[in-house]
Design a protein around this motif. Structure first.
Motif, PDB file in Angstrom:
ATOM      1  N   ASN A 258     -24.945   3.478  41.736  1.00 62.66           N
ATOM      2  CA  ASN A 258     -25.772   3.762  40.556  1.00 62.66           C
ATOM      3  C   ASN A 258     -24.924   4.488  39.511  1.00 62.66           C
ATOM      4  O   ASN A 258     -25.119   5.685  39.257  1.00 62.66           O
ATOM      5  CB  ASN A 258     -26.986   4.608  40.957  1.00 62.66           C
ATOM      6  N   PRO A 259     -23.986   3.793  38.906  1.00 53.18           N
ATOM      7  CA  PRO A 259     -23.001   4.452  38.039  1.00 53.18           C
ATOM      8  C   PRO A 259     -23.556   5.030  36.744  1.00 53.18           C
ATOM      9  O   PRO A 259     -22.844   5.779  36.067  1.00 53.18           O
ATOM     10  CB  PRO A 259     -21.992   3.334  37.750  1.00 53.18           C
ATOM     11  N   MET A 260     -24.795   4.715  36.387  1.00 59.84           N
ATOM     12  CA  MET A 260     -25.351   5.219  35.133  1.00 59.84           C
ATOM     13  C   MET A 260     -26.185   6.478  35.323  1.00 59.84           C
ATOM     14  O   MET A 260     -26.828   6.945  34.384  1.00 59.84           O
ATOM     15  CB  MET A 260     -26.207   4.140  34.473  1.00 59.84           C
ATOM     16  N   ASN A 261     -26.199   7.052  36.513  1.00 52.81           N
ATOM     17  CA  ASN A 261     -26.958   8.280  36.762  1.00 52.81           C
ATOM     18  C   ASN A 261     -26.054   9.476  36.509  1.00 52.81           C
ATOM     19  O   ASN A 261     -25.193   9.819  37.324  1.00 52.81           O
ATOM     20  CB  ASN A 261     -27.491   8.291  38.202  1.00 52.81           C
ATOM     21  N   GLY A 262     -26.245  10.123  35.363  1.00 51.49           N
ATOM     22  CA  GLY A 262     -25.381  11.231  34.978  1.00 51.49           C
ATOM     23  C   GLY A 262     -25.524  12.452  35.858  1.00 51.49           C
ATOM     24  O   GLY A 262     -24.531  13.128  36.166  1.00 51.49           O
ATOM     25  N   GLU A 263     -26.753  12.763  36.272  1.00 47.54           N
ATOM     26  CA  GLU A 263     -26.964  13.936  37.115  1.00 47.54           C
ATOM     27  C   GLU A 263     -26.282  13.757  38.467  1.00 47.54           C
ATOM     28  O   GLU A 263     -25.663  14.695  38.999  1.00 47.54           O
ATOM     29  CB  GLU A 263     -28.451  14.201  37.306  1.00 47.54           C
TER      30      GLU A 263
ATOM     31  N   ILE B  28     -25.615  -2.050  41.913  1.00 48.71           N
ATOM     32  CA  ILE B  28     -24.492  -2.969  42.075  1.00 48.71           C
ATOM     33  C   ILE B  28     -24.798  -4.019  43.138  1.00 48.71           C
ATOM     34  O   ILE B  28     -24.606  -5.232  42.928  1.00 48.71           O
ATOM     35  CB  ILE B  28     -23.212  -2.193  42.442  1.00 48.71           C
ATOM     36  N   LYS B  29     -25.281  -3.582  44.305  1.00 53.15           N
ATOM     37  CA  LYS B  29     -25.631  -4.516  45.366  1.00 53.15           C
ATOM     38  C   LYS B  29     -26.776  -5.422  44.938  1.00 53.15           C
ATOM     39  O   LYS B  29     -26.774  -6.635  45.205  1.00 53.15           O
ATOM     40  CB  LYS B  29     -26.006  -3.744  46.633  1.00 53.15           C
TER      41      LYS B  29
ATOM     42  N   ASP C 144     -28.689  -2.057  33.573  1.00 52.75           N
ATOM     43  CA  ASP C 144     -28.955  -0.754  34.191  1.00 52.75           C
ATOM     44  C   ASP C 144     -27.738  -0.237  34.952  1.00 52.75           C
ATOM     45  O   ASP C 144     -27.578   0.976  35.124  1.00 52.75           O
ATOM     46  CB  ASP C 144     -30.158  -0.845  35.130  1.00 52.75           C
ATOM     47  N   ALA C 145     -26.892  -1.161  35.418  1.00 55.26           N
ATOM     48  CA  ALA C 145     -25.681  -0.774  36.139  1.00 55.26           C
ATOM     49  C   ALA C 145     -24.521  -0.461  35.198  1.00 55.26           C
ATOM     50  O   ALA C 145     -23.403  -0.215  35.661  1.00 55.26           O
ATOM     51  CB  ALA C 145     -25.275  -1.878  37.115  1.00 55.26           C
ATOM     52  N   GLY C 146     -24.774  -0.489  33.894  1.00 52.03           N
ATOM     53  CA  GLY C 146     -23.736  -0.155  32.920  1.00 52.03           C
ATOM     54  C   GLY C 146     -22.850  -1.317  32.530  1.00 52.03           C
ATOM     55  O   GLY C 146     -21.826  -1.124  31.874  1.00 52.03           O
ATOM     56  N   ARG C 147     -23.225  -2.523  32.905  1.00 57.93           N
ATOM     57  CA  ARG C 147     -22.414  -3.704  32.602  1.00 57.93           C
ATOM     58  C   ARG C 147     -23.091  -4.503  31.482  1.00 57.93           C
ATOM     59  O   ARG C 147     -23.564  -5.622  31.665  1.00 57.93           O
ATOM     60  CB  ARG C 147     -22.225  -4.533  33.873  1.00 57.93           C
TER      61      ARG C 147
ATOM     62  N   GLU D  83     -21.289  10.177  47.103  1.00 58.49           N
ATOM     63  CA  GLU D  83     -20.307   9.176  46.662  1.00 58.49           C
ATOM     64  C   GLU D  83     -20.896   7.779  46.723  1.00 58.49           C
ATOM     65  O   GLU D  83     -20.706   6.962  45.804  1.00 58.49           O
ATOM     66  CB  GLU D  83     -19.048   9.259  47.532  1.00 58.49           C
ATOM     67  N   ASP D  84     -21.602   7.483  47.809  1.00 62.39           N
ATOM     68  CA  ASP D  84     -22.240   6.174  47.933  1.00 62.39           C
ATOM     69  C   ASP D  84     -23.241   5.954  46.802  1.00 62.39           C
ATOM     70  O   ASP D  84     -23.297   4.871  46.203  1.00 62.39           O
ATOM     71  CB  ASP D  84     -22.958   6.055  49.283  1.00 62.39           C
ATOM     72  N   TYR D  85     -24.029   6.988  46.509  1.00 61.32           N
ATOM     73  CA  TYR D  85     -25.064   6.839  45.491  1.00 61.32           C
ATOM     74  C   TYR D  85     -24.445   6.607  44.109  1.00 61.32           C
ATOM     75  O   TYR D  85     -24.885   5.730  43.352  1.00 61.32           O
ATOM     76  CB  TYR D  85     -25.979   8.067  45.462  1.00 61.32           C
ATOM     77  N   VAL D  86     -23.434   7.397  43.775  1.00 56.79           N
ATOM     78  CA  VAL D  86     -22.806   7.272  42.456  1.00 56.79           C
ATOM     79  C   VAL D  86     -22.106   5.922  42.314  1.00 56.79           C
ATOM     80  O   VAL D  86     -22.149   5.296  41.253  1.00 56.79           O
ATOM     81  CB  VAL D  86     -21.825   8.438  42.224  1.00 56.79           C
ATOM     82  N   ARG D  87     -21.483   5.453  43.385  1.00 60.19           N
ATOM     83  CA  ARG D  87     -20.856   4.132  43.342  1.00 60.19           C
ATOM     84  C   ARG D  87     -21.887   3.041  43.067  1.00 60.19           C
ATOM     85  O   ARG D  87     -21.649   2.120  42.277  1.00 60.19           O
ATOM     86  CB  ARG D  87     -20.151   3.859  44.669  1.00 60.19           C
TER      87      ARG D  87
END
Length: 588
Positions: free
Chosen positions: A484-489, A182-183, A211-214, A478-482
Motif C-alpha cells: 500500500n505505497p500511498m499510505n503516508g501514515e 499491488i497484489k 490507488d497504488a500510485g501508478r 514493511e509488508d503493508y507499506v510495500r
C-alpha cells in the motif's frame, strides 16, 4: 423501467447502426443462439436480445433460451423480466446449470440470500466443477458474513480454471482488501487480459492502479482498446481522483461534474468534491458536504477530521468545539482533531481549555483507541442477550472496553466470533477485546484471521502492536507499506521503526515519501526528519524541520527535543528555555 419490448426496439436499432458502420466487413453466418452467447460474453445485452428474439421467432424451444434471456435481462438491470425467465426453473439439459446459477444471481441482487444459496445448490448438482459458479458461491458467502469461506471458494474457482476472468477478478478484489493494492492490481490485470472488452473490469483495474500510485498506468489502461472506459461515469471519476492527487483541482472538478456521480449520490464523489472545495478555499460548501457524509458515516475518522478542519476555516469554532471536543478528549481523538479543537478554544478566548487540548495533541495516543458507542454501556448490557448482530456487538465491546469492563467485552466478543467464525468483523472485534484485556497472543491470532479477509490500516497497526517483538512488528509494517505505497501514515510509522534500529537512510527516504503524501503537517514526522538530518550531519536541514515541527505544536515533547538538538551552539539561551519547557512537561 425498461420493458422487454423496449429492449427489443433499442437492440434492433443498435444492431442496425452496427450494420451501417461495418457494411464492408463479412459477418460470419452463425446460428442466432451462438451469436447471442458471444454478445452476452461481451456484456452487450442489447445485441444479444436481438439474436435471442430471432431465435424465438425461428421456433427455438423456450427452455433452450430461458437462461440466456434471463441473463440478458440481468445485464440490463431488468430484474422483473429476468425473474419471468429464470424463476420457473424450466431450462434445457444443456442450459440447466447456467440457468440456476443466474437465478442465484437474481436472488442475490434482490437480497434473498437463502434463495440464492438454494439456486446455486441446484446448479452445483448439475455441474459442480464450474469456476463461475464457485465465484458466485464465494460472493454469496462474503455477503452472508462468511468471508474466510469466500476466499476458499475463490481459490476453488481458480483451481478449476486458472485463467477464468471472473475468478481472477473476484480473487483480485479479495486480495486488494487483504494483501494490498499491488497484489490486487496484479490479479485484476490478469483478469482483464482474459476479458479485454469488459469495461467495468477495465475501470476497476485502473482505479486500483491509481490507488497504488501508478497514475500513468491507470490512465493508459482507461484509454486502451477504443477508449470507451475513460468516458464512462466511473472512468471519469477515476481520472478526477488522479487529477486531484496531482494538484490539478480545476481539471478534477470538471471531470467530476462530467461524471454525474454526485447527482447519483455516490459518497466518494461527494468526498472528492469536498476536498476540491477545501483546496479552493470554499470552506462553507465543503463543510456542508462533509456534514452530510459524517451523518452517514459517524465512525469515519477521516471525514470527521476534514469536517473539523472546514469548520475551523469557516469561522465555525463554536460548532467545532460543541461537536468534537468530547471525541477529541477521548481515546479515539486524533492528534489533528485535538489540535483543531485547541485552536478553536484559543479563538474563542478560552486559553485554559485550549491548553488542555493542545497538550493532549502533543502527548499523542496509544495504538489501540476505542471508538465510543452512541448507546450507553448499561443499555447495551441489558439488551446483550448474546444474540446481537454485528453492529450491536461492536458497540457493546467498544463501550465495555471504554468502561474498563474488559472481561465482559471478551465474553461477548468470543460468543460473537463463535457464532460467525468466518466473519472478518467478528475476528477484529475479538482482537480488540483480547488486546484490551492484555492477552496479546489471542489478540494477534484474532487480528491475523481478520486480516486474511481485510487489512485496513487501523487493523494492520493493531496487528503490529500485538506482536511479541519490534522486529516482527517492523516486518509486518514493511509488508503493508510495500503493498500500500500511498499510505503516508504507514510509511512514517515504518520509518520510525527503522530509525529505532539505526537504519536512518531508509527511514529518511520513507519520511520524505510520507510527507509527500500529506504527513508534512504532522509534528512528530517533522521532528523525526530533523533527527534523521542530524544523523547524516545535515544541521541546516535538521534545524529547518525542527522549527517547522515546533511551530506546528510548541508543546510537543518530540518537537521540543528535536529543536534542542538542532539549535546551533551559540543559541544557548534558547536551548535553556526549551529544556525548561520540556522539564515542565514531565519528559525532560
Amino acid at each position: 423501467m425498461i420493458s422487454r419490448r423496449d429492449l427489443k426496439l433499442i437492440a434492433a436499432l443498435a444492431l442496425a447502426l452496427a450494420a451501417l458502420g461495418g457494411c464492408e466487413e463479412t459477418v460470419p453466418d452463425r446460428p442466432a443462439v451462438e451469436s447471442a452467447r458471444i454478445e452476452l460474453a461481451r456484456g452487450d445485452f442489447l445485441a444479444a436480445q436481438v439474436f435471442l428474439d430471432r431465435a424465438l421467432d425461428e421456433g427455438t424451444p423456450r427452455e433452450e433460451l430461458a437462461a440466456l434471456l434471463g441473463e440478458a435481462a440481468l445485464l440490463a438491470g431488468n430484474l422483473q423480466v429476468a425473474r419471468e425467465w429464470l424463476a420457473p426453473g424450466e431450462f434445457s439439459e444443456q442450459t440447466r446449470a447456467r440457468g440456476f446459477r443466474l437465478l442465484g444471481r437474481l436472488e442475490m441482487a434482490e437480497g434473498n440470500l437463502p434463495a440464492a444459496g438454494a439456486a446455486f445448490d441446484q446448479s452445483y448438482r448439475v455441474r459442480p466443477d464450474n469456476a463461475e459458479l464457485w465465484v458466485d458461491i464465494g460472493r454469496l458467502r462474503y455477503r452472508g458474513g462468511e468471508q474466510l469461506e469466500a476466499i476458499e471458494a475463490a481459490e476453488r474457482a481458480l483451481a478449476i480454471d486458472p485463467d477464468n476472468g471472473e475468478a481472477l477478478r473476484f480473487r483480485g478484489q479479495l486480495a486488494r482488501d487483504a494483501e494490498g493494492l499491488i497484489k490486487g492490481a496484479e490479479l485484476l490485470g490478469r483478469a482483464l487480459e482474459s476479458q479485454p472488452d469488459n469495461i467495468d473490469l477495465r475501470v476497476e483495474y485502473a482505479a486500483t492502479l491509481g490507488d497504488a500510485g501508478r497514475a500513468d498506468e491507470a490512465l493508459q489502461v482507461l484509454r486502451e482498446e477504443d477508449g470507451s472506459a475513460a468516458a464512462t461515469p466511473r472512468g471519469l471519476f477515476v481520472q478526477a481522483v488522479i487529477a486531484a492527487r496531482g494538484g490539478q483541482f480545476r481539471l478534477s472538478r470538471n471531470l467530476l461534474t462530467k461524471s454525474g456521480l454526485q447527482r447519483d449520490d455516490l459518497a466518494s464523489a461527494h468526498l472528492l468534491s469536498a476536498i476540491i472545495d477545501l483546496q479552493k478555499g470554499n470552506y462553507a460548501s465543503a463543510a456542508q458536504a462533509l456534514d452530510r457524509l459524517y451523518t452517514r458515516q459517524p465512525d469515519n475518522a477521516r471525514i470527521r477530521d476534514l469536517l473539523a478542519f472546514a469548520l475551523s476555516r469557516d469561522g465555525g469554532e463554536r460548532e467545532l468545539v460543541y461537536r468534537f471536543a468530547t471525541t477529541a478528549s477521548s481515546g479515539s481523538g486524533s492528534a489533528y482533531l485535538r489540535t483543531l479543537v485547541g485552536r478553536a478554544y484559543e479563538a474563542l478566548g478560552n486559553r485554559e481549555r485550549a491548553a488542555m487540548f493542545l497538550d493532549l495533541a502533543a502527548i499523542g495516543q496509544a495504538n489501540l483507541s476505542v471508538l465510543p458507542s452512541m448507546t450507553p454501556y448499561e443499555l447495551l448490557a441489558i439488551s446483550g442477550s448474546g444474540n446481537g448482530g454485528g453492529l450491536e456487538t461492536r458497540d457493546y465491546v467498544r463501550s465495555a472496553i471504554a468502561g474498563r469492563e474488559a472481561v465482559a467485552a471478551v465474553r461477548r466478543a468470543r460468543d460473537f466470533a463463535k457464532r460467525f467464525p468466518g466473519s472478518a468483523d467478528a475476528q477484529a472485534i475479538l482482537g480488540d477485546a483480547e488486546f484490551a484485556r492484555g492477552n496479546k497472543r489471542a489478540a494477534r491470532e484474532a487480528y491475523a484471521r481478520s486480516a486474511r479477509v481485510r487489512r485496513p490500516w487501523p487493523l494492520a497497526l493493531r496487528l503490529a502492536g500485538a506482536q511479541d517483538s519490534p522486529e516482527s512488528a517492523r516486518e509486518l509494517l514493511e509488508d503493508y507499506v510495500r503493498d500500500n505505497p500511498m499510505n503516508g501514515e504507514a510509511a512514517a510509522i515504518l520509518a520510525d521503526a527503522l530509525a529505532a534500529e539505526g537504519d536512518w537512510e531508509r527511514a529518511i527516504r520513507l519520511l520524505d515519501h510520507s510527507m509527500g503524501l500529506g504527513m508534512v503537517r504532522v509534528p512528530w514526522v517533522l521532528a523525526a526528519r530533523s533527527v534523521g538530518a542530524l544523523q547524516l550531519d545535515d544541521r541546516e536541514t535538521a534545524l529547518d524541520f525542527a522549527l517547522a515541527a515546533h511551530d506546528l505544536q510548541p508543546m510537543n515533547p518530540l518537537a521540543i527535543s528535536a529543536l534542542i538538538a538542532a539549535l546551533p551552539e551559540r543559541e544557548e539561551a534558547a536551548r535553556r528555555e526549551l529544556e525548561a519547557k520540556l522539564r515542565s512537561l514531565g519528559t525532560g
